[in-house]
Design an enzyme around this catalytic site. Structure first.
Site, PDB file in Angstrom:
ATOM      1  N   ARG A 193       0.851  -1.183   0.000  1.00  0.00           N
ATOM      2  CA  ARG A 193       0.000   0.000   0.000  1.00  0.00           C
ATOM      3  C   ARG A 193       0.891   1.239   0.000  1.00  0.00           C
ATOM      4  O   ARG A 193       1.981   1.232   0.581  1.00  0.00           O
ATOM      5  CB  ARG A 193      -0.870   0.029   1.263  1.00  0.00           C
ATOM      6  CG  ARG A 193      -2.049  -0.917   1.234  1.00  0.00           C
ATOM      7  CD  ARG A 193      -3.141  -0.432   0.270  1.00  0.00           C
ATOM      8  NE  ARG A 193      -4.327  -1.284   0.306  1.00  0.00           N
ATOM      9  CZ  ARG A 193      -4.636  -2.179  -0.627  1.00  0.00           C
ATOM     10  NH1 ARG A 193      -3.852  -2.356  -1.685  1.00  0.00           N
ATOM     11  NH2 ARG A 193      -5.751  -2.887  -0.512  1.00  0.00           N
ATOM     12  N   HIS A 205      -0.447   0.147  -9.853  1.00  0.00           N
ATOM     13  CA  HIS A 205      -1.231  -0.752  -8.988  1.00  0.00           C
ATOM     14  C   HIS A 205      -1.743  -1.960  -9.778  1.00  0.00           C
ATOM     15  O   HIS A 205      -2.941  -2.267  -9.758  1.00  0.00           O
ATOM     16  CB  HIS A 205      -2.408   0.005  -8.336  1.00  0.00           C
ATOM     17  CG  HIS A 205      -2.822  -0.596  -7.014  1.00  0.00           C
ATOM     18  ND1 HIS A 205      -3.140   0.141  -5.904  1.00  0.00           N
ATOM     19  CD2 HIS A 205      -2.944  -1.897  -6.615  1.00  0.00           C
ATOM     20  CE1 HIS A 205      -3.455  -0.656  -4.893  1.00  0.00           C
ATOM     21  NE2 HIS A 205      -3.342  -1.900  -5.301  1.00  0.00           N
TER      22      HIS A 205
END
Lengths: 311, 311
Positions: free
Chosen positions: B226, B274
């Site tokens: 993250r 991502h």
């Protein structure tokens, strides 16, 4: 060790090889190619791309050792002394390095790394969705030590791996095909095709338009074997025609790849400078010294080349 | 299924999710976030980054489902309804995709792919010699499903793999370290550090200057977890100081990474959007529908989150 050892390598590394082999083989005179006081005393030649015919001046030559896993650069000499055994370098190091390179390049092609790199260079956040490895067909041409290790590693990562070799092999987790009869089915399954064949008269130019046409449309190829496997003139037309989408070449017919070669200007062709399985010189010299000791002691030689097969 | 399901996702995909979940859960009304006729009828919320406090309007909510493996985007809501269980998406697909990504990026860093890419772009044949994988220390932070799978795959390729987790794990072929006490030795062994931790208050900002100083000088990092794990202001100074040589970031504090973010201009930072373990929506929707069925049937729930741990 009986007699002198003559070494032919590029000038930049010659002195390093002389010193290193001297240290590894105490008592054995190590001679550089252009500095051999008594050619008749030479019993072993350690060579990388020696001048054709050049080995004939050593009348008592007993063994030729290739500096590398490939021996095509030895057998290209039409005046090779007849009947002299040829050794090559194999070993866990070379296999490990090739496995790393092939897995890396296949993953990069599978995950469309070139598109991600283009987006990153353009400062763009652009997602790319790819299928799971299990739905990606990868074909390994050549199932010798290097090919088998690469195929097993890719299967372990979950790819749908197919292998092709002259005579049939069995590798767990890999669908193996063999010979001319098996080539079509093998190619049809290979969205990413990796060439790890030995270079022989039978495999010279095997990566040509006719072969590309049998791959899934838009396939990618990786040539980590020899430049001679690729029909270089066929590559850009195959990319233009959409038969291929990408090519990764670690080898070329002329190395270094000449500055004016059209491959440099084509962004669809990735080029690495023959580093897939670069022999660490320390390891290579150690293996050669050990092989020569075994040869003159009459011991078993796993690195002996079969001249009929050429590898 | 009891009651309605409300879905919060980006506008571009909202209708797709409504249709797909409707097809997977016949008889259950699927409502989009801004189109809920009767909030009291909603028993389940399927969310990606819902507006904080927004779940309180559903008085009879029984379960919250994260569209993804991470649930930090759920728990970031200070007004989350108390005591409502949270499910996430796990599964072989996510694990497989992350394994592919981590192995790919570690191999690229190990083989110094960025130097090869620079040489290729400059039309230069410039060899790069790297150690064997066995002499390359790779550290995996976080040994959950994703971390354990990546660590095992890297060990299988021959890397010297170290793992770190809050509580001690045992993984064949991986040197496992645990807790604060084990962090120093783990970091000292990690020439390539991969973050696969869950994002919790304890791991927020863990990738900071103090941590970089404990890595081997010139180490590389990969953040595939993250954006919140990285103290973003510390990265470029650590690269400038030579503490780090490269960073690969698949995540950022704000996504997409804003156009004016300094990371875009730094060639030492590779950025992927991502995509390390992007959920294929078909697979994700299937998993969610199955989890909701299990939840309302009172069956065992492997994807249930422990709110005390936050993952």
């Amino acid at each position: 060790m009986q007699g002198d050892v003559v070494v032919h390598v590029g000038a930049a590394r010659a002195e390093w090889w002389r010193e290193t082999l001297s240290a590894l083989m105490p008592g054995t005179p190590i001679r550089l190619w252009d500095d051999v006081p008594d050619p008749d005393a030479v019993s072993a030649a350690v060579v990388w791309k020696h001048p054709p015919g050049g080995l004939r001046r050593f009348a008592n030559l007993k063994v030729i050792v290739s500096i590398g896993a490939g021996v095509d650069h030895v057998f290209v000499d039409p005046d090779l002394p007849a009947g002299v055994p040829v050794l090559r370098i194999t070993g866990d190091d070379l296999t490990q390095r090739m496995k790393e390179y092939v897995v890396w390049q296949v993953l990069a092609l599978h995950r469309r790394g070139w598109e991600l790199a283009e987006a990153r260079a353009a400062h763009q956040w652009r997602q790319v969705v790819t299928p799971l490895a299990g739905r990606r067909g990868v074909g390994i041409m050549g199932l010798g030590r290097l090919g088998a290790a690469a195929a097993q590693a890719l299967a372990g990562l979950g790819f749908a791996v197919h292998g092709w070799s002259r005579s049939r092999r069995e590798i767990a987790g890999v669908t193996c095909h063999a010979g001319e009869a098996g080539l079509g089915a093998f190619l049809a399954a290979s969205e990413i095709l990796v060439c790890l064949l030995p270079l022989t008269p039978q495999t010279e130019g095997i990566l040509d338009r006719a072969l590309f046409e049998k791959l899934p449309k838009g396939a990618a190829i990786v040539n980590a074997a020899r430049g001679g496997h690729l029909a270089e003139a066929d590559l850009i037309p195959a990319l233009d025609a959409g038969l291929l989408s990408r090519a990764v070449l670690d080898v070329a017919r002329v190395e270094p790849l000449p500055q004016n070669h059209p491959f440099w200007a084509d962004a669809r062709i990735d080029i690495t400078p023959h580093i897939a399985s670069l022999i660490d010189p320390e390891t290579g010299a150690g293996r050669i010294a050990a092989n020569l000791r075994r040869f003159f002691a009459g011991e078993d030689l796993p690195d002996l080349v079969d001249p009929a097969r050429g590898y």
